[in-house]
Every structure is written in C-alpha cells, then in structure tokens.
Design an enzyme around this catalytic site. Structure first.
Site, PDB file in Angstrom:
ATOM      1  N   LYS A  54     -30.877  59.494 -33.550  1.00 19.46           N
ATOM      2  CA  LYS A  54     -29.733  59.889 -32.731  1.00 19.46           C
ATOM      3  C   LYS A  54     -29.712  61.404 -32.660  1.00 19.46           C
ATOM      4  O   LYS A  54     -30.221  62.087 -33.549  1.00 19.46           O
ATOM      5  CB  LYS A  54     -28.427  59.398 -33.370  1.00 19.46           C
TER       6      LYS A  54
HETATM    7  P1  NAD Z   1     -19.593  58.011 -20.701  1.00 18.56           P
HETATM    8  O1  NAD Z   1     -19.482  59.440 -21.069  1.00 18.56           O
HETATM    9  O2  NAD Z   1     -20.301  57.603 -19.460  1.00 18.56           O
HETATM   10  O3  NAD Z   1     -18.125  57.346 -20.608  1.00 18.56           O
HETATM   11  C1  NAD Z   1     -17.186  57.432 -21.637  1.00 18.56           C
HETATM   12  C2  NAD Z   1     -15.839  56.975 -21.080  1.00 18.56           C
HETATM   13  O4  NAD Z   1     -14.887  56.956 -22.158  1.00 18.56           O
HETATM   14  C3  NAD Z   1     -15.253  57.914 -20.031  1.00 18.56           C
HETATM   15  O5  NAD Z   1     -14.530  57.149 -19.079  1.00 18.56           O
HETATM   16  C4  NAD Z   1     -14.287  58.788 -20.834  1.00 18.56           C
HETATM   17  O6  NAD Z   1     -13.261  59.327 -20.043  1.00 18.56           O
HETATM   18  C5  NAD Z   1     -13.754  57.763 -21.800  1.00 18.56           C
HETATM   19  N1  NAD Z   1     -13.197  58.322 -23.031  1.00 18.56           N
HETATM   20  C6  NAD Z   1     -13.688  59.310 -23.806  1.00 18.56           C
HETATM   21  N2  NAD Z   1     -12.886  59.504 -24.865  1.00 18.56           N
HETATM   22  C7  NAD Z   1     -11.874  58.609 -24.746  1.00 18.56           C
HETATM   23  C8  NAD Z   1     -10.734  58.291 -25.524  1.00 18.56           C
HETATM   24  N3  NAD Z   1     -10.475  58.944 -26.668  1.00 18.56           N
HETATM   25  N4  NAD Z   1      -9.900  57.301 -25.106  1.00 18.56           N
HETATM   26  C9  NAD Z   1     -10.166  56.610 -23.977  1.00 18.56           C
HETATM   27  N5  NAD Z   1     -11.229  56.858 -23.203  1.00 18.56           N
HETATM   28  C10 NAD Z   1     -12.075  57.840 -23.583  1.00 18.56           C
HETATM   29  O7  NAD Z   1     -20.236  57.320 -22.002  1.00 18.56           O
HETATM   30  P2  NAD Z   1     -20.959  55.906 -22.078  1.00 18.56           P
HETATM   31  O8  NAD Z   1     -22.419  56.126 -21.942  1.00 18.56           O
HETATM   32  O9  NAD Z   1     -20.251  54.929 -21.200  1.00 18.56           O
HETATM   33  O10 NAD Z   1     -20.724  55.537 -23.615  1.00 18.56           O
HETATM   34  C11 NAD Z   1     -19.506  54.956 -24.050  1.00 18.56           C
HETATM   35  C12 NAD Z   1     -19.735  54.377 -25.460  1.00 18.56           C
HETATM   36  O11 NAD Z   1     -20.784  53.408 -25.410  1.00 18.56           O
HETATM   37  C13 NAD Z   1     -20.153  55.379 -26.536  1.00 18.56           C
HETATM   38  O12 NAD Z   1     -19.554  55.020 -27.753  1.00 18.56           O
HETATM   39  C14 NAD Z   1     -21.639  55.207 -26.616  1.00 18.56           C
HETATM   40  O13 NAD Z   1     -22.156  55.569 -27.883  1.00 18.56           O
HETATM   41  C15 NAD Z   1     -21.774  53.730 -26.383  1.00 18.56           C
HETATM   42  N6  NAD Z   1     -23.093  53.320 -25.880  1.00 18.56           N
HETATM   43  C16 NAD Z   1     -23.598  53.827 -24.726  1.00 18.56           C
HETATM   44  C17 NAD Z   1     -24.851  53.392 -24.268  1.00 18.56           C
HETATM   45  C18 NAD Z   1     -25.442  53.844 -22.968  1.00 18.56           C
HETATM   46  O14 NAD Z   1     -26.491  53.319 -22.576  1.00 18.56           O
HETATM   47  N7  NAD Z   1     -24.828  54.758 -22.240  1.00 18.56           N
HETATM   48  C19 NAD Z   1     -25.583  52.467 -25.039  1.00 18.56           C
HETATM   49  C20 NAD Z   1     -25.020  51.966 -26.210  1.00 18.56           C
HETATM   50  C21 NAD Z   1     -23.774  52.399 -26.631  1.00 18.56           C
END
Ligand code: NAD
Length: 420
Positions: free
Chosen positions: A110
C-alpha cells in the site's frame, strides 16, 4: 512478541490483532505467525512541491510491502489528510490477505501521501505524484510492486506515475501500475471493477438469505468510484437507494433516489448535497436509518462501538477498507447483522487489476464482457469458499475470509522456507 512503535495506529493494532486471533484458530506455526506480523519493507519519503502560490510545501509519503511469498506486491495509493505510516502498513497487510483469498499471484502493498487532494490544483497534484513516484522508484516495477488507485487517486494519477517511471527507463512500462486510462494500456472495466465486485458478492449473500435485490432498501456512504458504481448497478437492478452521502453530507428520499440524475448533479456541483427532490441528512444519521443493505464506501472506522447498536441494516457490505472497528464487528455479529468483509467485498478492484497486468504483459486485450464474466465467476467462487468456511467453522464471514487468506500466505512461506 516485539512491539512495533514505527507503525503505531489504531488500524495497525487492529490488523495485527486480527492476524493473531486467526493464527491461533489456524494453529499456525509460531515462526511463520511472527513473520506475518511485520511488513517486509517500509519506506518513508518527503515530497517537496512548488505550490501555485509560489511557495514550497513538503508532504509525507509512504510505500509499504507487507509480504512477497506469493509474488510481486500489489496495492493502492491513497491521498488523504489522515494518511499515516501505521494506516498504510495495516492496509498493506490487508492486501496480502485479500490477494491470497482471491487466488492472485501477489503479495500485499500500500502507498499513501498525507495531503488534501480536494484543495490542490491539477498541476500541484501532478507535481506531487511525479515526485512521490521518483522517491519510491526503487520499490516499484512491473514484477516488483504494482500500485493502483485508491481513496483520492484515479486514472490520471496512475498515468502520471506510469509516465514518471517510464521516463527513468527510457521506454514505456505500462505494467508498473494498474487502473490506468485505457488509452495507455488500461483495461476495460477496471474503473467499475470494485463496485461491480461488491454487487456480485452482495447478490450471492442476498440469494442465500432467500431474497432478491429488487425492492431492497439500500444506503450508500461515499459516492466516489466504489460507492458510485455500486449504487448505479443496484439502482439499475431495482434496489431502492434511499440515502447517499459524501464528505460534504448526505441526501435522503425514502421513495428512492434517481441515481442517474444524482450522478449528473455531482458532475455539476461536486457533491451529492443539494440534490433536488431529496432531504438533507448528516453522515452520522444516514448510517443509522433502517434499511436492508448498508454499503459504507468512504473511509475507515465509520461503524464503531458508539454507533454499532444503532445500525438497522440486515446486511453490511464493506466497500471501504476497514469501515467497521473490531468492537463494532462483535456488536453487529451478536445482533445478527451479516457483515460481508472488506477483503472479500471490495476485492473486485484488485482482481481486474490483475487482468489488466496480465493483458499488459501479453499485449493482448480482452473485451469488457470477458472481463466482467471472469470477475463475476471469481467473486462468486470466493464468496462460496468463505461462506462454506464460516458454516463449517462456526465463525463470521470476516474470520472465515481471513482464515482462507492468511492460510495460503502461511503455506507459501512454509514451502519457500527461510532465507538464508
Ligand atoms: P473516491 O475518492 O473515488 O471516493 C470516496 C468517496 O467517499 C467520495 O464520494 C468522498 O466524498 C466520500 N467521503 C470521503 N470521506 C468521507 C466521509 N468522512 N464521510 C462520507 N463520505 C466521505 O475513493 P474510492 O476509490 O471510491 O474508495 C472508497 C473506499 O473504497 C476507500 O476506503 C478505499 O480504500 C476502498 N477501496 C477502493 C478500491 C478502488 O478500486 N478504488 C478498491 C478497494 C477498496
């Protein structure tokens, strides 16, 4: 066992405690167990960036390889104001179990930079990304460690990383990252992969509960890559998406939100807040509304000891990494709420990253329909394995998923032996 002050954080303590519990349950040999508690290597870098105002700001960045027994390491890059060495190390460990659980030939890694990407211009983000890549360049490579997007990073970030790495090699090396734009070697369906994977495992769970998705009431926290794609698919399949939130706040309509219109609103305004035809709701309250399915898809530690007894969902499907604390996990389990754990639920992203990597190495690209059907098959198989372990061992799905993920890594260690 030795303490690890270098990685001190709640998330790291949780990740190590989970490993310890599962190691005991698996009767893991002591020497292998202690090896798995530590990351293989961890790098801290400082990243000076000339800001648009003319002054220079220095950001802290990290890259951690947790384990390499199964292959080169794989894991996302996170830009967030809360990033710390402890958090990145814990997430790297979770990636080891996730890749192993999904049967991928990868160890876990990571990366993260402590910054507020929403307050930075595109030029500042490009400078940050290129300098961070240059600082960690010895840690990454197509057969060494392959970053991907995560919270606060996207396809553009990956294109800058790939270009920076390629410049030092004197040739294009698309395989150094996944989640790139399709134009420069990305895979069809990668952007949607995590959200789709969540929906595929959720359908498996709903089916086993003797239900169907049509008409189920759903709440989604986080409307980014993961939450946005999952919400759109569930809505298309007839689920009633009653509430959605992002970092600015939430919107609620008990009759269901029109997700296509909501996407357009977010495109125009940058947030779900103010969406016409819906009531405002806080991020705290939205989690506690009655629903069938709760999808936390934002950040960690959202369901905690102090709100777990007010969660009114039948199923919690963890899109985010670590959204439920261990104390909350016990409360949800005792209340009969089914939790589909992060390392299973959100593994679709790394599965299609693997497809992208394989396609890139072969210079042969698959159709999107091929990608989605392979993803669906892998997610369904993993869910069934975890479900069966949970029934056989009388444990919840998280423990079952960790048992399967950790066991494979431990077996690989044992067969490889200890160097020298
Ligand atoms: P992103 O940045 O595209 O979206 C994050 C979303 O969460 C946004 O809408 C943001 O406004 C919102 N957000 C941030 N802080 C917040 C809070 N405190 N309360 C409510 N909403 C909040 O990120 P993503 O890629 O969608 O990732 C989201 C989660 O999924 C993370 O925990 C990430 O580790 C996990 N994840 C992502 C992937 C991937 O392929 N992108 C894969 C596995 C896990």
């Amino acid at each position: 066992m030795a303490e690890m002050p270098e990685f001190e954080s709640e998330m790291h303590r949780t990740a190590v405690a989970q490993l310890d519990q599962v190691a005991e349950r698996l009767n893991l040999d002591h020497d292998t167990h202690i090896r798995l508690r530590y990351p293989r290597r961890a790098l801290v870098v400082s990243i000076p960036v000339r800001m648009d105002s003319g002054h220079t700001e220095v950001f802290m960045g990290y890259r951690v390889h947790h384990n390499t027994a199964l292959g080169p390491t794989k894991g996302g890059l996170r830009y967030d104001a809360e990033v710390s060495m402890g958090e990145v190390t814990a997430l790297a460990m979770l990636m080891s179990w996730k890749c192993s659980l999904m049967g991928l030939p990868y160890g876990g890694a990571k990366g993260g930079v402590r910054c507020s990407p929403r307050n930075m211009s595109k030029r500042e983000l490009e400078s940050l990304t290129r300098r961070y890549t240059a600082e960690i360049i010895l840690m990454i490579g197509p057969d060494l460690d392959i970053p991907a997007p995560d919270l606060g990073t996207d396809e553009q970030t990956m294109a800058w990383m790939m270009d920076t790495y390629s410049m030092t090699q004197g040739k294009s090396v698309p395989g150094v990252v996944t989640g790139k734009p399709i134009l420069v070697g990305g895979s069809a369906g990668r952007r949607e992969a995590t959200g789709r994977g969540i929906v595929y495992v959720l359908y498996q769970a709903v089916h086993r509960l003797g239900q169907e998705i049509k008409g189920r009431k759903v709440i989604v926290q986080g409307f980014g890559n993961v939450g946005g794609v999952a919400a759109r698919m569930l809505w298309r399949d007839g689920a009633v998406i009653q509430g959605v939130s992002d970092y600015k706040g939430g919107v609620w309509n008990s009759q269901g939100l029109d997700i296509r219109a909501l996407e357009q609103h977010v495109k125009e305004t940058g947030s779900v807040v103010g969406f016409p035809g819906a009531d405002p709701i806080s991020n705290k309250d939205i989690l506690e509304q009655p629903c069938d399915i709760l999808l936390p898809a934002a950040t960690g530690s959202q369901i905690r000891e102090d709100n777990a007894d007010r969660i009114q969902a039948q199923v919690v499907v963890e899109g985010a990494n670590g959204p439920t604390t261990p104390e909350a996990d016990v409360i949800l389990h005792n209340r009969g709420i089914l939790v589909i754990p992060d390392i299973l639920a959100n593994a679709g992203g790394v599965v299609v990253s693997y497809f992208e990597w394989v396609q890139g190495l072969q210079f042969f690209f698959w159709k999107e329909s091929e990608i989605t059907s392979r993803l669906q098959e892998i997610m369904a198989r993993a869910f069934t394995r975890v479900w069966n372990i949970s029934k056989k061992e009388h444990v919840n799905l998280r423990t079952a998923a960790l048992m399967e993920g950790i066991r494979r890594v431990a077996d690989a260690h044992q067969v490889r032996g200890l160097y020298p």
